[in-house]
Design a protein around this motif. Structure first.
Motif, mmCIF file in Angstrom:
data_model
loop_
_atom_site.group_PDB
_atom_site.id
_atom_site.type_symbol
_atom_site.label_atom_id
_atom_site.label_comp_id
_atom_site.label_asym_id
_atom_site.label_seq_id
_atom_site.Cartn_x
_atom_site.Cartn_y
_atom_site.Cartn_z
ATOM 1 N N LYS A 8 46.004 52.392 28.567
ATOM 2 C CA LYS A 8 47.191 52.506 27.712
ATOM 3 C C LYS A 8 46.783 52.977 26.317
ATOM 4 O O LYS A 8 45.703 52.668 25.850
ATOM 5 C CB LYS A 8 47.887 51.148 27.576
ATOM 6 N N PRO A 9 47.677 53.670 25.613
ATOM 7 C CA PRO A 9 47.390 54.051 24.223
ATOM 8 C C PRO A 9 47.282 52.801 23.339
ATOM 9 O O PRO A 9 48.158 51.930 23.379
ATOM 10 C CB PRO A 9 48.596 54.898 23.819
ATOM 11 N N ALA A 19 47.675 52.524 20.172
ATOM 12 C CA ALA A 19 48.782 52.448 19.208
ATOM 13 C C ALA A 19 50.004 51.759 19.830
ATOM 14 O O ALA A 19 50.653 50.928 19.188
ATOM 15 C CB ALA A 19 49.143 53.836 18.706
ATOM 16 N N LEU A 20 50.315 52.090 21.077
ATOM 17 C CA LEU A 20 51.435 51.450 21.766
ATOM 18 C C LEU A 20 51.169 49.964 21.943
ATOM 19 O O LEU A 20 52.045 49.129 21.700
ATOM 20 C CB LEU A 20 51.670 52.113 23.124
ATOM 21 N N SER A 36 42.630 47.785 26.768
ATOM 22 C CA SER A 36 43.492 48.370 25.734
ATOM 23 C C SER A 36 44.233 47.292 24.945
ATOM 24 O O SER A 36 44.344 47.383 23.717
ATOM 25 C CB SER A 36 44.499 49.339 26.349
#
Length: 82
Positions: free
Chosen positions: A8-9, A11-12, A36
């Protein structure tokens, strides 16, 4: 390198951690994967526990989380980053 198929990103995940976790809170991720959520948690100053069955992913997650722990900057007494 992150060889996990569902990474997963960060930032998210940082946004989601802040959204649902009180200040100083503890985040439990029962499906740690490549870490993440753990990376996001340490960047946001949360405590973190991750569970993972696959040794390969545990090693990836440990490296990634340790890297981001080292990138987190604490403000000094005068408001700058230390």
């Amino acid at each position: 390198a992150n060889g996990h198929p569902t990474g997963k990103p960060i930032a998210l995940m940082r946004y989601l951690c802040r959204l649902v976790t009180p200040p100083g809170g503890l985040i439990l991720d029962p499906f740690n994967g490549s870490g993440s959520t753990g990376c996001a948690a340490v960047l946001e100053g949360f405590r973190y526990i991750g569970c993972e069955l696959e040794t390969e992913y545990v090693e990836i997650a440990c490296r990634r989380i340790a890297y981001w722990e080292g990138q987190r900057k604490e403000p000094d007494l005068f408001g700058g980053a230390s």
